[in-house]
Design an enzyme around this catalytic site. Sequence first.
Site, PDB file in Angstrom:
ATOM      1  N   ARG A 135       0.369   6.455  10.362  1.00 45.47           N
ATOM      2  CA  ARG A 135      -0.679   7.420  10.020  1.00 45.47           C
ATOM      3  C   ARG A 135      -1.787   6.759   9.206  1.00 45.47           C
ATOM      4  O   ARG A 135      -2.968   7.073   9.371  1.00 45.47           O
ATOM      5  CB  ARG A 135      -0.068   8.594   9.234  1.00 45.47           C
ATOM      6  CG  ARG A 135      -0.958   9.844   9.188  1.00 45.47           C
ATOM      7  CD  ARG A 135      -1.819   9.900   7.966  1.00 45.47           C
ATOM      8  NE  ARG A 135      -1.037   9.640   6.786  1.00 45.47           N
ATOM      9  CZ  ARG A 135      -1.452   8.881   5.802  1.00 45.47           C
ATOM     10  NH1 ARG A 135      -2.652   8.325   5.820  1.00 45.47           N
ATOM     11  NH2 ARG A 135      -0.686   8.661   4.751  1.00 45.47           N
ATOM     12  N   LEU A 176     -12.975  -0.545  -0.527  1.00 48.10           N
ATOM     13  CA  LEU A 176     -13.426   0.037  -1.795  1.00 48.10           C
ATOM     14  C   LEU A 176     -12.625  -0.535  -2.964  1.00 48.10           C
ATOM     15  O   LEU A 176     -13.190  -1.059  -3.925  1.00 48.10           O
ATOM     16  CB  LEU A 176     -13.301   1.560  -1.768  1.00 48.10           C
ATOM     17  CG  LEU A 176     -13.723   2.290  -3.050  1.00 48.10           C
ATOM     18  CD1 LEU A 176     -15.215   2.087  -3.324  1.00 48.10           C
ATOM     19  CD2 LEU A 176     -13.383   3.783  -2.963  1.00 48.10           C
ATOM     20  N   CYS A 291     -15.812  10.124   2.260  1.00 47.48           N
ATOM     21  CA  CYS A 291     -14.825   9.599   3.218  1.00 47.48           C
ATOM     22  C   CYS A 291     -13.406   9.860   2.722  1.00 47.48           C
ATOM     23  O   CYS A 291     -12.524  10.295   3.481  1.00 47.48           O
ATOM     24  CB  CYS A 291     -15.009   8.103   3.415  1.00 47.48           C
ATOM     25  SG  CYS A 291     -16.686   7.556   3.678  1.00 47.48           S
ATOM     26  N   ALA A 295      -9.954  11.791   4.318  1.00 51.44           N
ATOM     27  CA  ALA A 295      -8.669  11.106   4.451  1.00 51.44           C
ATOM     28  C   ALA A 295      -7.594  11.789   3.611  1.00 51.44           C
ATOM     29  O   ALA A 295      -6.434  11.902   4.039  1.00 51.44           O
ATOM     30  CB  ALA A 295      -8.813   9.650   4.049  1.00 51.44           C
ATOM     31  N   GLU A 417      -5.518   6.436  -2.310  1.00 49.05           N
ATOM     32  CA  GLU A 417      -6.565   7.438  -2.129  1.00 49.05           C
ATOM     33  C   GLU A 417      -6.505   8.508  -3.224  1.00 49.05           C
ATOM     34  O   GLU A 417      -6.625   9.700  -2.967  1.00 49.05           O
ATOM     35  CB  GLU A 417      -6.497   8.035  -0.722  1.00 49.05           C
ATOM     36  CG  GLU A 417      -6.672   6.942   0.319  1.00 49.05           C
ATOM     37  CD  GLU A 417      -6.931   7.447   1.707  1.00 49.05           C
ATOM     38  OE1 GLU A 417      -7.432   8.571   1.837  1.00 49.05           O
ATOM     39  OE2 GLU A 417      -6.637   6.708   2.654  1.00 49.05           O
ATOM     40  N   GLY A 418      -6.303   8.026  -4.436  1.00 49.91           N
ATOM     41  CA  GLY A 418      -6.230   8.892  -5.600  1.00 49.91           C
ATOM     42  C   GLY A 418      -4.798   9.122  -6.023  1.00 49.91           C
ATOM     43  O   GLY A 418      -4.093   9.938  -5.432  1.00 49.91           O
ATOM     44  N   PHE A 437     -11.687  11.165 -17.902  1.00 48.45           N
ATOM     45  CA  PHE A 437     -11.489   9.837 -17.339  1.00 48.45           C
ATOM     46  C   PHE A 437     -11.820   8.740 -18.349  1.00 48.45           C
ATOM     47  O   PHE A 437     -11.336   7.622 -18.232  1.00 48.45           O
ATOM     48  CB  PHE A 437     -12.345   9.656 -16.088  1.00 48.45           C
ATOM     49  CG  PHE A 437     -11.875  10.463 -14.912  1.00 48.45           C
ATOM     50  CD1 PHE A 437     -10.863   9.989 -14.092  1.00 48.45           C
ATOM     51  CD2 PHE A 437     -12.415  11.698 -14.638  1.00 48.45           C
ATOM     52  CE1 PHE A 437     -10.407  10.722 -13.016  1.00 48.45           C
ATOM     53  CE2 PHE A 437     -11.978  12.443 -13.556  1.00 48.45           C
ATOM     54  CZ  PHE A 437     -10.968  11.969 -12.751  1.00 48.45           C
TER      55      PHE A 437
END
Length: 438
Positions: A135, A176, A291, A295, A417-418, A437
């Site tokens: 995936r 990235l 993006c 995702a 992705e986080g 943050f």
Amino acid sequence: MSRILARRCPQGLLRQAFSAPRTNVTTTPSSVRAFASATSNAPSFNWEDPLNSKSLFTEDEIAIGETAERYCQEQLLPRVLQAYRDEHYDPKILEEMGDLGLLGATIEGYGCAGVSSVASGLITRAVERVDSGYRSGMSVQSSLVMGPINDFGTAEQKERFLPGMAKGKIIGAFGLTEPNHGSDPGSMETVARPHPTKKDVYLLSGAKTWITNSPIADVLVVWAKLQETGKIRGFLVERSACPPGTLETPQIKNKTGLRASITGMIQLDNCPVPKENMFPEVEGLKGPFTCLNSARYGIAFGMMGALEDCLSRARTYALERKQFKGNPLAKYQLVQKKLAEAITDVAYGTLAAIQVGRLKDEGKATPEMISMIKRQNCDRTLYHARTLQEIFGGNAVSDEYHIGRVVANLYVTQTYEGQSDIHSLILGRAITGVQAFV
């Protein structure tokens, strides 16, 4: 009729699915186990779809999901175990997916299917049910490379790349994350500076890491800071156009998860990229985050496939494995509790993914919604996979039972992705209005 059903050749699985006899979306599957009911007409509980999420899908979405499931179970599942053992990814998988219209499925035109976000989610669920690595390869191609080209690219860039990528003939990667900057992409060190002697050419220098598909990619979406402004811009780096020594993409080997996908680095040393390969308008983190949100949605939906696979395998094992006076493990309360808790989060997580998908197509979804379902579905899937693994006892150590492989993969999906804590901070900021943050 959805293009994913109409555009393919007659021998394509999606066309077969559409031409096959259809079942009404409210029909109860014959394989269900029912609670005791007073009449034969009473609805039955289906443990494989506990809250009847199928009733929320369109006929096209059902056909797409069924076709993706058939491909994944018949073509991907038989080879995943050896691929995981060998840490091998076959690039032809992307061509197979392209033949079925599974790549860039939500994009209109350019040979793409143009389906709903929910239909795309059903595709990722089917692939993730086999392996997160498969995936990941598909998601990078679709959401992280085809997505930004479609959203931010020029007409020429779209025509040049998207048709080949939709067929899986051109493979993409997304750069990235850097060695020193994972959850803090705004501090990236990769830089793009004007070529000292050539007009409209940039020289890119820097490094990206943990990049799915990079060792085999033909085109790499690289995010870099312009030297003159400090603004983050996106570049399409074509491997074939890079002089020797300016682009290297070494594979990262000996991973403990996602071994059925290929991961590497992107190393740039004054790599020349023409200005025509830069996204013309988008700047800052809006580009990569747009993006990533697409995702992340796919991951959130895909997680349900992984958890459903763990649940099904654990249930089968618990019914067949006999211990203590010949009783199946499924007879014992602690085992049933594990199954009940897992099935509940499958049901809730699926409904949440469907809702966000509908809102996404209506232009009403927010990044915080996607952070919520990505965080929750990844966290709960990893938790339950680890708990269901306990049902297998020592046998879980054997890769032939599959669940150990799934657990190893799910740690990665919770992280990339986080990472879940980062999504918690995104939600916390939305709740309080306070940035945590820094």
